[in-house]
Motif scaffolding. Structure first.
Motif, PDB file in Angstrom:
ATOM      1  N   ILE A 147     -17.178   8.705  -6.197  1.00 21.98           N
ATOM      2  CA  ILE A 147     -17.806   9.425  -5.087  1.00 21.98           C
ATOM      3  C   ILE A 147     -17.107   9.060  -3.784  1.00 21.98           C
ATOM      4  O   ILE A 147     -16.731   9.929  -2.989  1.00 21.98           O
ATOM      5  N   LEU A 148     -16.898   7.757  -3.584  1.00 21.76           N
ATOM      6  CA  LEU A 148     -16.213   7.331  -2.356  1.00 21.76           C
ATOM      7  C   LEU A 148     -14.792   7.892  -2.308  1.00 21.76           C
ATOM      8  O   LEU A 148     -14.315   8.343  -1.264  1.00 21.76           O
TER       9      LEU A 148
ATOM     10  N   MET B 228     -13.983  -1.816  -7.848  1.00 18.78           N
ATOM     11  CA  MET B 228     -15.015  -0.932  -8.410  1.00 18.78           C
ATOM     12  C   MET B 228     -14.492  -0.253  -9.669  1.00 18.78           C
ATOM     13  O   MET B 228     -15.214  -0.107 -10.653  1.00 18.78           O
TER      14      MET B 228
ATOM     15  N   ALA C 178     -29.272   2.536 -14.953  1.00 22.30           N
ATOM     16  CA  ALA C 178     -27.966   3.118 -14.645  1.00 22.30           C
ATOM     17  C   ALA C 178     -27.892   3.519 -13.174  1.00 22.30           C
ATOM     18  O   ALA C 178     -26.911   3.229 -12.481  1.00 22.30           O
TER      19      ALA C 178
ATOM     20  N   GLY D 297     -23.217  -0.731  -6.855  1.00 22.18           N
ATOM     21  CA  GLY D 297     -21.786  -0.583  -6.608  1.00 22.18           C
ATOM     22  C   GLY D 297     -21.526  -0.190  -5.165  1.00 22.18           C
ATOM     23  O   GLY D 297     -20.670  -0.774  -4.482  1.00 22.18           O
ATOM     24  N   LEU D 298     -22.279   0.784  -4.689  1.00 24.74           N
ATOM     25  CA  LEU D 298     -22.071   1.237  -3.315  1.00 24.74           C
ATOM     26  C   LEU D 298     -22.441   0.140  -2.313  1.00 24.74           C
ATOM     27  O   LEU D 298     -21.755  -0.062  -1.309  1.00 24.74           O
TER      28      LEU D 298
ATOM     29  N   PRO E  73     -21.948   3.650 -14.184  1.00 23.91           N
ATOM     30  CA  PRO E  73     -22.402   4.118 -12.871  1.00 23.91           C
ATOM     31  C   PRO E  73     -21.552   3.585 -11.724  1.00 23.91           C
ATOM     32  O   PRO E  73     -21.389   4.267 -10.709  1.00 23.91           O
ATOM     33  N   VAL E  74     -20.997   2.391 -11.878  1.00 21.37           N
ATOM     34  CA  VAL E  74     -20.183   1.842 -10.795  1.00 21.37           C
ATOM     35  C   VAL E  74     -18.914   2.662 -10.619  1.00 21.37           C
ATOM     36  O   VAL E  74     -18.450   2.904  -9.500  1.00 21.37           O
TER      37      VAL E  74
ATOM     38  N   GLN F 270     -10.084  -0.868  -6.306  1.00 24.67           N
ATOM     39  CA  GLN F 270      -9.625  -1.493  -7.543  1.00 24.67           C
ATOM     40  C   GLN F 270     -10.739  -2.308  -8.189  1.00 24.67           C
ATOM     41  O   GLN F 270     -10.934  -2.268  -9.400  1.00 24.67           O
TER      42      GLN F 270
ATOM     43  N   PRO G 159      -7.963  -0.549   0.188  1.00 24.13           N
ATOM     44  CA  PRO G 159      -7.687  -0.022  -1.157  1.00 24.13           C
ATOM     45  C   PRO G 159      -8.103  -0.977  -2.266  1.00 24.13           C
ATOM     46  O   PRO G 159      -8.347  -0.547  -3.386  1.00 24.13           O
ATOM     47  N   VAL G 160      -8.182  -2.270  -1.953  1.00 21.47           N
ATOM     48  CA  VAL G 160      -8.502  -3.230  -3.010  1.00 21.47           C
ATOM     49  C   VAL G 160      -9.962  -3.085  -3.454  1.00 21.47           C
ATOM     50  O   VAL G 160     -10.300  -3.354  -4.609  1.00 21.47           O
ATOM     51  N   VAL G 161     -10.825  -2.612  -2.530  1.00 18.75           N
ATOM     52  CA  VAL G 161     -12.223  -2.414  -2.919  1.00 18.75           C
ATOM     53  C   VAL G 161     -12.319  -1.401  -4.048  1.00 18.75           C
ATOM     54  O   VAL G 161     -13.079  -1.565  -5.003  1.00 18.75           O
TER      55      VAL G 161
ATOM     56  N   PHE H  90     -14.355  -2.738 -12.497  1.00 25.80           N
ATOM     57  CA  PHE H  90     -15.690  -3.167 -12.932  1.00 25.80           C
ATOM     58  C   PHE H  90     -16.197  -2.243 -14.023  1.00 25.80           C
ATOM     59  O   PHE H  90     -16.945  -2.648 -14.902  1.00 25.80           O
TER      60      PHE H  90
ATOM     61  N   TYR I 255      -5.297   4.840  -8.249  1.00 23.67           N
ATOM     62  CA  TYR I 255      -5.413   3.956  -7.087  1.00 23.67           C
ATOM     63  C   TYR I 255      -5.182   4.718  -5.793  1.00 23.67           C
ATOM     64  O   TYR I 255      -4.170   5.394  -5.639  1.00 23.67           O
TER      65      TYR I 255
ATOM     66  N   ALA J 151     -18.817   5.813 -11.197  1.00 32.44           N
ATOM     67  CA  ALA J 151     -19.285   6.997 -10.483  1.00 32.44           C
ATOM     68  C   ALA J 151     -19.318   6.724  -8.991  1.00 32.44           C
ATOM     69  O   ALA J 151     -18.861   7.550  -8.185  1.00 32.44           O
ATOM     70  N   GLY J 152     -19.825   5.537  -8.620  1.00 31.87           N
ATOM     71  CA  GLY J 152     -19.851   5.180  -7.206  1.00 31.87           C
ATOM     72  C   GLY J 152     -18.454   5.184  -6.609  1.00 31.87           C
ATOM     73  O   GLY J 152     -18.220   5.749  -5.543  1.00 31.87           O
TER      74      GLY J 152
ATOM     75  N   MET K  47     -27.310   0.771 -10.849  1.00 29.65           N
ATOM     76  CA  MET K  47     -25.939   0.263 -10.843  1.00 29.65           C
ATOM     77  C   MET K  47     -25.048   1.071  -9.894  1.00 29.65           C
ATOM     78  O   MET K  47     -24.135   0.521  -9.289  1.00 29.65           O
ATOM     79  N   ILE K  48     -25.288   2.391  -9.776  1.00 31.55           N
ATOM     80  CA  ILE K  48     -24.496   3.156  -8.797  1.00 31.55           C
ATOM     81  C   ILE K  48     -24.763   2.589  -7.419  1.00 31.55           C
ATOM     82  O   ILE K  48     -23.845   2.315  -6.640  1.00 31.55           O
TER      83      ILE K  48
END
Ligand code: HEA
Ligand code: HEA
Ligand code: CUA
Ligand SMILES: [Cu+2]
Lengths: 566, 207, 337
Positions: free
Chosen positions: A228-229, A255, B42, B49-50, A221-222, A253, A249-251, A258, A152, A224-225, B45-46
């Motif tokens: 990345i952030l 992601m 896939a 998410g973004l 993939p989410v 959590q 910070p809750v965003v 998910f 977190y 991964a997103g 989905m990235i």
């Protein structure tokens, strides 16, 4: 007793298959092989080694917790230990062992295919694992990530920067491997079944892998997103998850969970599938309620996508959302209950062969249910407000992950070892392994429920002295668990080298992987694979699968329909 | 079953090396397009998410974009959008051509697509240098750069795919009306990148 | 043969029910229930324990009986009966868990609502009550890792987080309000109406209190096991816990969210006192602290009263200056109200 070696039949196909089978040269296992069986074994051995490493880290965690003070390791190192412990166990053991190892080894064999849809992609997916794992472990040299496996922010972006970055990078690598595997499984299962095999004729493991792969594809993939952030926050000075720059910070959590809630079903669904295939074989009874089990996998997969915020009940989740996620989470008890009761009904009235595979199979059902029941309890918001982030949660997660996934994987190893290596495992050693595991496991994790309820938070190196005794019991349990792996390792190595030879079908099983030699020849089946029975048609008077088939019927199997629900 | 009995180990091995799809059913079904579609699921989905993260930041921040963010220029990205969207149609002509065995046509249309993609990327870079804000200025600028940058990375990858197709098409007979998986895959990918841009453009610039 | 098996089933059913009911009431797994909401949560837990014990016994019973009753005989190589399913049975074991979880769900909802978890006024009310967000202000004043980063406005409190007023007391003001600030690695409690700052939480028994929780650096989580209450302290956001402490005594306040190396040491006490004792304590604090900011701020031991904060403050780099700043912020904020 359990070595039900079958007398050599005079069946032509069988004899031939045995000849064509045989051992893969050991060098092959260190190469970029595209054979799904080699890759499956590569996955299994590689992830098992990581399991031992993750277990060694857990042993260090428990040693620290043997006394209330922070005395065995420094506080920073302690945080690194459980963070890497969990990351290794999840991303380098359960996920790749459940999907990668058994999925790869079994799916093509079970559906009568020659290999996976994309063999080279498959090899790439595997070869991402060792570097990813070594990278992760190397972070101990620069100060391992210490923000928990959930990582977190803002804690994760203000702590050990180098370690955290390595953590992000290796999880991204391992996630990529997982996604590539998922694509392969979906394509293989949906497109490469042998002629005449409908979805409802598949062994239930394939259904479970279908559900798990769909989850991988949609949720990983989410993550991964999110990572990345997080990496940008860590190294580029952005503030996506830091309120000081307008972030939230809750965003993160949302992601993270998910992905990571579905991830727990990615870790358990393949195991559910394996259990659905192990129990009928050793109970000598058809699986009870084939369709119900198959579709409940899909239901769990779907529900798994809409319950993530149950990890955030005490975080930035408003009341009405807490209620929504509570109800959605509890509903998962229904499809899971269908599975559990169907397994029990499968076993009930059978003729149980209590060999190691079956013991672990039954042990799985028994232990997983405890974790599932505590799962329903913590889904209830008012109660979770009390136990969130306590040892009650640690107990829950180990009951489902160790009592569930690891017990299931052990069962799978005992069940499919003869197929993979052509050798039988040693039964007394297997039973010793089971007994030690069962005792050590419950000794280690059952008391943790009590600790959590009484007020011990998780992720602490030092705790209130009033919890000292119970923690010591847990630590003793964990040492027994560590010892319990020794008989397994000895058994596996010894049997692989010199165990009694296994026939193609030592368990008299009916699924396709047993209708070829052990280990199977390079392209799995000599000639066209033929389905003689449904995967679970035990007790139908068609006990010996090696019956002679008239050639004209080779492509129209006698019993193509799946088990009928009467 | 007929030929089974004399199938020797060697024969099996040889076939294995050739790649193992579907055994010897004659038709060798090709699952690669299906696989690409799974891959694109896939990928989307990235992005989803973004996007979700972006929309959340947007909804919890009192004024959006935060005070002090320079005005966004609409002209350049607008033109860029038109170029990218049209490139999808151009590319489709290329695939139509190869279906008629017209390798020249494939090369022409794909070449044009590559050019348009390159123009898009240059335009994007130009915009980066003229926005007047930096990556870490505030939550809007950060999301702006990360979203467009991640998309730009995909455009770059798509461009490389197209160039690879062009390179391979130089070899006579590599693509034909029967076999043009590479071209088809590149096109699918390009359309995907395009659709993502449309969503991105809508939520970043318009809405 | 049929009759005995039905009887066995009945006996098993009755035994399981009785055992479950007994376990549900007598597990004594929970610590003292010291707040008004705690007994309700315990009742919920007891119900779930009862149901879980029952399900546990059924499942384990079937497994154990199967192991003994249905194990393969030595020379028996035949298969079991080819039973593929049984629709009524399957409907039954789909319906029963569905009904059970509906029950637990509705019950949990009721409890949660009665605790005030769905307090619709929570966000509105606290927005008006605390215009000044101590968390955000302190976050901005603390040295940040990223130099030159403009501290922007923390996102306003858009949603109600935590547990608000119970339906009974909705719209009323709580008896005491306390601002709680979590920072690495301590809790700081401020009583806005009197300006008292403390390292320990003093509360009057039997009166409704409201904690407004925020964090200055990373996420922490305020947990009081005996109250069965927990709420994350999230930097940039405010959350609340509204409850009634019931039993006079001392309980521990635990940080439940991993917040760094000393997360395990981030503990303090909550002291539930009779109303008179509480008022007396508050007065003594007002006197002590009005002797000057200086003494309080430069003497963390005095500030915290616990033997806890003082050694840690030095150890963890919370120097006097930071505390000073914190303190000043609080006072400025309080006076503004
Ligand atoms: C394999 C992994 C796995 C599995 C399968 C599950 C399964 C479930 N989990 Fe678990 N969970 C984890 C792994 C897993 N979990 C992990 C790792 C964490 C901690 C993460 C972290 O914070 O680090 C966690 C945390 C976690 C939380 C968050 C707790 C917190 O942090 O406060 C919650 C809350 O709802 C939860 C709920 C559930 C539920 C309802 C199920 C259900 O799927 C269980 C369903 C099964 C049954 C119910 C038993 C069988 C059914 C019957 C016998 C039928 C009859 C039953 C009833 C009528 C009740 N889990
Ligand atoms: C599949 C997942 C999995 C598995 C199998 C395990 C297995 C174990 N886990 Fe773990 N655990 C997690 C997943 C898992 N865990 C997760 C997700 C968390 C949460 C982390 C977080 O909070 O972020 C966690 C947290 C966690 C904690 C809480 C830490 C804390 O909150 O402070 C503890 C404490 O007891 C613990 C203990 C153990 C033990 C004793 C085992 C035992 O079962 C291990 C048994 C040991 C072995 C099998 C190894 C034996 C071998 C040797 C000792 C020899 C070594 C040899 C070589 C290296 C060659 N785990
Ligand atoms: Cu503060 Cu943990
Ligand atoms: Cu979950």
């Amino acid at each position: 007793m359990a070595q039900v070696t079958e007398p050599e039949t005079d069946n032509l196909g069988e004899t031939l298959a045995v000849e064509a089978g045989g051992q893969t040269p050991w060098r092959e296992y260190f190469s970029f092989s595209t054979d799904h069986k080699v890759i499956g074994i590569q996955y299994l051995v590689c992830t098992f080694i990581f399991y031992l490493i993750g277990g060694a880290l857990a042993t260090a965690v428990r040693t620290e917790l043997a006394t209330p003070d922070s005395d065995f390791v420094s506080r920073e190192l302690y945080n690194g230990l459980f963070t890497i412990h969990a990351t290794v166990m999840i991303f380098l053991w359960i996920v790749p062992a459940g999907t990668g190892a058994f999925g790869n080894y079994l799916i093509p064999l079970m559906i009568g295919a020659r290999d996976m849809a994309f063999p080279r992609l498959n090899a790439i997916a595997f070869w991402l694992i060792p570097p990813g794992g070594i990278l992760l472990l190397s972070s101990f040299f620069v100060g391992a990530a210490g923000a928990g496996w959930t990582s977190y922010p803002p804690l994760s972006t203000t702590g050990e920067k180098a370690g955290e970055f390595i953590w992000i990078l290796s999880v991204l690598i391992l996630g990529t491997s997982s996604i590539l595997g998922g694509i392969n499984f979906l394509t293989t299962i949906l497109k490469m079944r042998m002629p005449g095999m409908g979805l409802n004729d598949m062994p239930l493991f394939c259904w479970a892998m279908l559900a798990a792969s769909a989850l991988i594809l949609i949720s990983t993939p989410v993550l991964a997103g999110a990572l990345i952030l997080l990496a940008f926050d860590l190294i580029a000075g952005t503030t996506f998850f830091n309120p000081m720059g307008g972030g939230d910070p809750v965003v993160y959590q949302h992601m993270f969970w998910f992905y990571s809630h579905p991830a727990v079903y990615i870790m358990i669904l393949p195991i559910f599938g394996m259990i659905s295939d192990i129990l009928p074989v050793h109970a000598r009874k058809p699986i009870f309620g084939y369709q119900a089990i198959a579709y409940s996998s899909m239901a769990i997969s779907f529900l798994g996508l809409i319950v993530w915020a149950h990890h955030m009940f005490t975080s930035g989740t408003p009341g009405w959302l807490r209620m929504f996620f509570m109800v959605a989470t509890m509903i998962i008890a229904v499809p899971t209950g269908i599975k559990v009761f169907s397994w029990l009904a499968t076993v009930w009235g059978g003729k149980l062969r209590l060999n190691s595979a079956m013991l672990f199979g039954l042990g799985f059902v028994s232990m997983f249910v405890i974790g599932g029941l505590s799962g329903i309890m913590i889904a209830s918001v008012p109660f979770d407000i009390h136990v969130h982030d306590t040892y009650f949660i640690v107990a829950h997660l180990h009951y489902v992950l160790f009592g569930g996934s690891v017990f299931g994987l052990y069962g799978g190893i005992y069940h499919w070892f003869p197929k993979m290596t052509g050798r039988m495992m040693n039964e007394p050693l297997g039973k010793l392994h089971f007994a030690l595991t069962l005792i050590g496991f419950n000794l280690c994790f059952l008391p943790m429920h009590y600790l959590g309820l009484q007020g011990m938070p998780r992720r602490v190196a030092e705790y209130d002295p009033k919890f000292a005794t119970v923690n010591l019991v847990c630590t003793v349990g964990s040492y027994i668990l560590a010892v319990s792996t020794v008989p397994l390792i000895i058994n596996a190595v010894w049997s692989w080298i010199g165990g009694p030879k296994a026939s193609g079908n030592p368990w008299d099983a009916l699924t396709m992987e047993w209708q070829t030699a052990s280990p199977p020849p390079v392209e799995n089946f000599i000639g066209e694979p033929v389905r003689l029975t449904g995967p679970y048609d035990y007790g139908m008077g068609d006990r010996n699968p090696n019956v002679q088939m008239p050639e004209s019927q080779a492509n129209t199997p006698m019993l193509s329909g799946g088990p009928t629900v009467s | 079953m007929q030929g089974t009995i004399d199938t020797s180990k060697a024969a099996i091995q040889a076939e294995h090396g050739a790649g193992a799809h579907g055994g010897h059913h004659g038709d060798h079904p090709d699952h690669r397009i299906f696989g690409i579609i799974m891959f694109l699921v896939a990928e989307s989905m990235i992005f989803l998410g973004l996007f979700a993260a972006y929309l959340t930041f947007r909804s919890v921040t009192p004024d959006w974009p935060p005070e002090g963010t320079p005005e966004m220029e609409l002209l350049l990205p607008g033109v860029n959008t038109i170029i990218l969207i049209s490139s999808s149609f151009v590319m489709n002509r290329g695939n139509a051509a190869i279906k008629k065995n017209d390798v020249k046509g494939l090369r022409f249309w794909f070449g044009l697509t590559a050019l348009m993609g390159a123009v898009f990327l240059v335009g994007q870079l130009y915009e980066y240098f003229h926005t007047g804000f930096g990556l870490a200025d505030n939550i809007f600028t950060s999301t702006f750069y990360v979203l467009t940058g991640f998309h730009g990375l995909h455009v770059t990858f798509g461009l490389l795919l197209i160039l690879a197709v062009l390179w391979k098409s130089l070899k006579a007979g590599h693509y034909s009306s029967e076999s043009h998986f590479g071209a088809e895959a590149a096109e699918l990918y390009w359309h995907f990148v395009d659709v993502v841009w449309i969503v991105l453009f809508t939520i970043l610039y318009l809405f | 043969m049929k009759v005995p098996s039905a009887i066995w089933t009945m006996i098993a059913g009755i035994t399981i029910t009785l055992v479950s009911l007994w376990v549900g009431q007598n597990h004594s797994l929970m610590p003292v229930a010291a707040s008004e909401e705690a007994p309700r949560i315990d009742a919920l837990f007891n119900t779930m324990m009862t149901i879980s014990t029952g399900l546990f016994l059924i499942v384990q019973g079937i497994i154990v009986i199967s192991i003994f009753k249905f194990r393969k005989q030595a020379n028996d190589n035949t298969d079991g009966p080819p039973i593929h399913g049984n629709v009524p049975l399957e409907i039954l074991w789909t319906a029963i868990p569905a009904i059970i979880i509906m029950g637990i769900g509705v019950y949990s909802f009721e409890i949660y609502n009665s605790m005030g978890g769905l307090d619709p006024m929570a966000s509105h009310e606290s927005h008006v009550a605390h215009k000044h967000q101590p968390g955000a202000a302190i976050a901005a004043s603390l040295p940040s890792d990223e130099p030159g980063m403009a501290p922007s406005k923390a996102p306003g409190k858009l949603v109600a987080l935590g547990v608000g007023a119970s339906p009974r007391t909705q719209g009323q003001d709580p008896f005491v309000s306390v601002n709680v600030l979590g920072l690495q690695f301590a809790w700081i409690f401020t009583y806005p109406n009197s300006g008292v700052t403390s390292g320990e939480l003093h509360l009057p028994a039997g009166k409704e209190v409201e904690l407004t929780i925020s964090a200055s650096d990373v996420i922490h989580s305020l947990w009081i096991p005996e109250f069965r209450l927990k709420q994350d302290a999230i930097p940039g956001r405010e959350s609340e816990l509204r409850f009634v402490p019931q039993i006079v005594g001392e309980y521990s306040v635990v940080c439940a969210e991993l917040c760094g190396s000393y997360h395990g040491g981030m503990k303090t006490r909550v002291i539930v006192q009779s109303e008179e004792d509480f008022q007396a304590w508050l007065q003594s604090q007002i006197v002590a602290q009005s002797e000057g900011l200086e003494t309080v701020a430069l003497n963390p031991a005095d500030l915290s009263e616990t033997d806890y904060l003082q050694p840690l403050a030095a150890e963890m780099g919370i120097d006097g200056e930071t505390l000073n700043q914190l303190h000043a912020e609080h006072h400025l904020g309080d006076r503004a109200i």
